[in-house]
Design a protein around this motif. Sequence first.
Motif, PDB file in Angstrom:
ATOM      1  N   UNK A 191       0.851  -1.194   0.000  1.00 19.07           N
ATOM      2  CA  UNK A 191       0.000   0.000   0.000  1.00 19.07           C
ATOM      3  C   UNK A 191       0.882   1.237   0.000  1.00 19.07           C
ATOM      4  N   UNK A 192       0.425   2.310  -0.707  1.00 20.13           N
ATOM      5  CA  UNK A 192      -0.671   2.375  -1.680  1.00 20.13           C
ATOM      6  C   UNK A 192      -0.421   1.434  -2.870  1.00 20.13           C
ATOM      7  N   UNK A 193      -1.466   1.061  -3.571  1.00 16.56           N
ATOM      8  CA  UNK A 193      -1.340   0.083  -4.650  1.00 16.56           C
ATOM      9  C   UNK A 193      -0.541   0.649  -5.819  1.00 16.56           C
ATOM     10  N   UNK A 194      -0.038  -0.263  -6.625  1.00 14.48           N
ATOM     11  CA  UNK A 194       0.737   0.066  -7.835  1.00 14.48           C
ATOM     12  C   UNK A 194       2.024   0.824  -7.527  1.00 14.48           C
ATOM     13  N   UNK A 195       2.621   0.483  -6.374  1.00 14.65           N
ATOM     14  CA  UNK A 195       3.882   1.106  -5.990  1.00 14.65           C
ATOM     15  C   UNK A 195       4.835   0.041  -5.470  1.00 14.65           C
ATOM     16  N   UNK A 196       6.128   0.364  -5.464  1.00 15.05           N
ATOM     17  CA  UNK A 196       7.120  -0.573  -4.964  1.00 15.05           C
ATOM     18  C   UNK A 196       8.204   0.183  -4.229  1.00 15.05           C
ATOM     19  N   UNK A 197       8.920  -0.540  -3.384  1.00 16.50           N
ATOM     20  CA  UNK A 197      10.052   0.029  -2.658  1.00 16.50           C
ATOM     21  C   UNK A 197      11.302  -0.769  -2.981  1.00 16.50           C
ATOM     22  N   UNK A 198      12.447  -0.139  -2.809  1.00 12.28           N
ATOM     23  CA  UNK A 198      13.728  -0.843  -2.866  1.00 12.28           C
ATOM     24  C   UNK A 198      14.088  -1.211  -1.424  1.00 12.28           C
ATOM     25  N   UNK A 199      13.967  -2.499  -1.100  1.00  9.82           N
ATOM     26  CA  UNK A 199      14.227  -2.931   0.266  1.00  9.82           C
ATOM     27  C   UNK A 199      15.701  -3.312   0.445  1.00  9.82           C
ATOM     28  N   UNK A 200      16.246  -2.918   1.577  1.00 10.70           N
ATOM     29  CA  UNK A 200      17.654  -3.161   1.864  1.00 10.70           C
ATOM     30  C   UNK A 200      17.926  -4.628   2.178  1.00 10.70           C
ATOM     31  N   UNK A 201      18.826  -5.224   1.415  1.00 13.33           N
ATOM     32  CA  UNK A 201      19.314  -6.583   1.669  1.00 13.33           C
ATOM     33  C   UNK A 201      18.148  -7.564   1.796  1.00 13.33           C
ATOM     34  N   UNK A 239       8.268   6.574   0.881  1.00  9.89           N
ATOM     35  CA  UNK A 239       9.356   5.588   0.873  1.00  9.89           C
ATOM     36  C   UNK A 239       9.229   4.601  -0.288  1.00  9.89           C
ATOM     37  N   UNK A 240       8.310   4.869  -1.213  1.00  9.59           N
ATOM     38  CA  UNK A 240       8.094   3.974  -2.354  1.00  9.59           C
ATOM     39  C   UNK A 240       8.080   4.776  -3.652  1.00  9.59           C
ATOM     40  N   UNK A 241       7.937   4.040  -4.759  1.00  3.64           N
ATOM     41  CA  UNK A 241       7.911   4.660  -6.085  1.00  3.64           C
ATOM     42  C   UNK A 241       6.705   4.143  -6.864  1.00  3.64           C
ATOM     43  N   UNK A 242       6.223   4.966  -7.791  1.00  2.00           N
ATOM     44  CA  UNK A 242       5.109   4.561  -8.644  1.00  2.00           C
ATOM     45  C   UNK A 242       5.622   3.587  -9.700  1.00  2.00           C
ATOM     46  N   UNK A 243       4.956   2.442  -9.845  1.00  2.00           N
ATOM     47  CA  UNK A 243       5.338   1.455 -10.849  1.00  2.00           C
ATOM     48  C   UNK A 243       5.221   0.046 -10.322  1.00  2.00           C
ATOM     49  N   UNK A 244       5.180  -0.915 -11.248  1.00  2.00           N
ATOM     50  CA  UNK A 244       5.083  -2.330 -10.889  1.00  2.00           C
ATOM     51  C   UNK A 244       6.189  -3.092 -11.610  1.00  2.00           C
ATOM     52  N   UNK A 245       6.959  -3.859 -10.841  1.00  7.20           N
ATOM     53  CA  UNK A 245       8.043  -4.661 -11.423  1.00  7.20           C
ATOM     54  C   UNK A 245       7.465  -5.967 -11.962  1.00  7.20           C
ATOM     55  N   UNK A 246       7.390  -6.093 -13.260  1.00  2.00           N
ATOM     56  CA  UNK A 246       6.831  -7.300 -13.858  1.00  2.00           C
ATOM     57  C   UNK A 246       7.866  -8.396 -14.019  1.00  2.00           C
ATOM     58  N   UNK A 247       7.435  -9.515 -14.606  1.00  2.00           N
ATOM     59  CA  UNK A 247       8.369 -10.581 -14.969  1.00  2.00           C
ATOM     60  C   UNK A 247       7.969 -11.134 -16.327  1.00  2.00           C
ATOM     61  N   UNK A 248       8.723 -12.090 -16.809  1.00  2.00           N
ATOM     62  CA  UNK A 248       8.519 -12.564 -18.169  1.00  2.00           C
ATOM     63  C   UNK A 248       7.468 -13.640 -18.338  1.00  2.00           C
ATOM     64  N   UNK A 249       6.769 -14.017 -17.257  1.00  3.22           N
ATOM     65  CA  UNK A 249       5.762 -15.072 -17.370  1.00  3.22           C
ATOM     66  C   UNK A 249       4.417 -14.628 -16.819  1.00  3.22           C
ATOM     67  N   UNK A 250       4.372 -14.267 -15.537  1.00  2.00           N
ATOM     68  CA  UNK A 250       3.087 -14.014 -14.880  1.00  2.00           C
ATOM     69  C   UNK A 250       2.534 -12.617 -15.136  1.00  2.00           C
TER      70      UNK A 250
END
Length: 447
Positions: free
Chosen positions: A144-154, A412-423
């Motif tokens: 939360x909020x939706x459609x956002x991600x954070x860079x988590x340490x280690x 503490x987060x950024x707008x965007x979703x990290x996708x992958x090559x399958x799902x």
Amino acid sequence: MISNRKKIIFVENRYRTDLWYVIAEYYQKLGHEVHIIFQNLAFDKKNSSFNNHVIKYPSPSAEDLNTEEKKYYEKIITAHRGINYFGINNYSFIKYYDKKIRKIIDKIKPNFVFGESTLFHELLIINYCKEIGILYLHPSSSRYPKNRFSFYLYDSLTPYKGSGEELDFETAQEMVNKIAERKVLPDYMNRSLKKPSILEKIYDKLLLIIEHYKGEKFNTPSPFTKLYLDFKFKFILIFFNFLSRPFIKNSAGLNILYPMQMQPEANIDVWGYPHNNQAKIIRDIIKNISKKDRLFIKPNPKSKYEIDFRILKLIKKHPNKVFAIRSSVAMNEIIDDIDLVITVTGTISIECVFKNKPVLIFGQGIQSSQNNCVKINNISEISKYLELLRKNIFPKLSDDEKIIFINELLSSSYHGINGDGLHNRSYINDEKNLNRLKTAYGNIIQN
């Protein structure tokens, strides 16, 4: 050539590597030096323009880790799905990969490493990066909020940097209310997301099976083991539902909910360490609540291997104290009648903060700084919080404190979703989302 040229490593994680290739290309065009480390060789694009470092599969070894080595690698062993579920009983491969990884990192001397904190080779890289002071970041949904991600340490849930955004009071209040009422859900719960086609699923299965027999036996089970596990846990879930009863609020004592988290999954296996044995957690909760209290166990909607026979036995052994909730029951149907939620690192803990629902968590998370969300290290600590509930004096949040917290999650987060090559390849192909990701990743490089 840019003056502040950086050396960057990405760590292969199956189909997530498709995203790494896209971001790596972006960094390379900016003039940075890019490297990718591969554990699963099926995902190595040999014709790529990057510096690919392929770790060959080890030969079978009879020499297991000694006692001291097992203690050193304890967290990796505890979180390793192959050891926990796939029947791996010789851990010599961990030492083999550790030596190879250290050699690669020592040669490159990177400024940054990007990867997940899920698989054993990623955790080995994280360990070494911690030892020598290299920044390792795991980009993942901030929930939360939706459609956002954070860079988590280690291997933590501590966010690094962030957009610094804030919402005005009215917009923030509206968002808080929607999360509390579960009118919005995190992006990874998006049911409208396009699923892989049948052909893509078949290709995926064949690719992983072939690679397993080539030597990747550490993160990938044999097809026979996978079939056995899927059958076993489907049977266990059926039996769990057979033991379930309709939810009825307990008026004589407290109503306590333990929503199970899917396993294997970094969310609990890594971020929740050492509290990643859910059967033990449930057993300990039972020991520490009164005869009048009720513990309700709710499976994860995407239940995998987390329910086992030990949990079924506990349900049968304590019929007046432990109540199984059928997996099809929605959280909205019961949450208002729950007095306390106990979780390791579940998303529900964030929802509880905004709902002012008392919650105890074992794992990490910035939500534990909120009054009604308490981090505990031992289940025996719950007795004092149960007493606060009985006296109706469990701490709560004011509306202003909720606004501060939602802005903390946002900044503490950024707008965007990290996708992958399958799902969820659509997120990689979405130019608007991709530009948001490039902006976020670019922000990390700029010191």
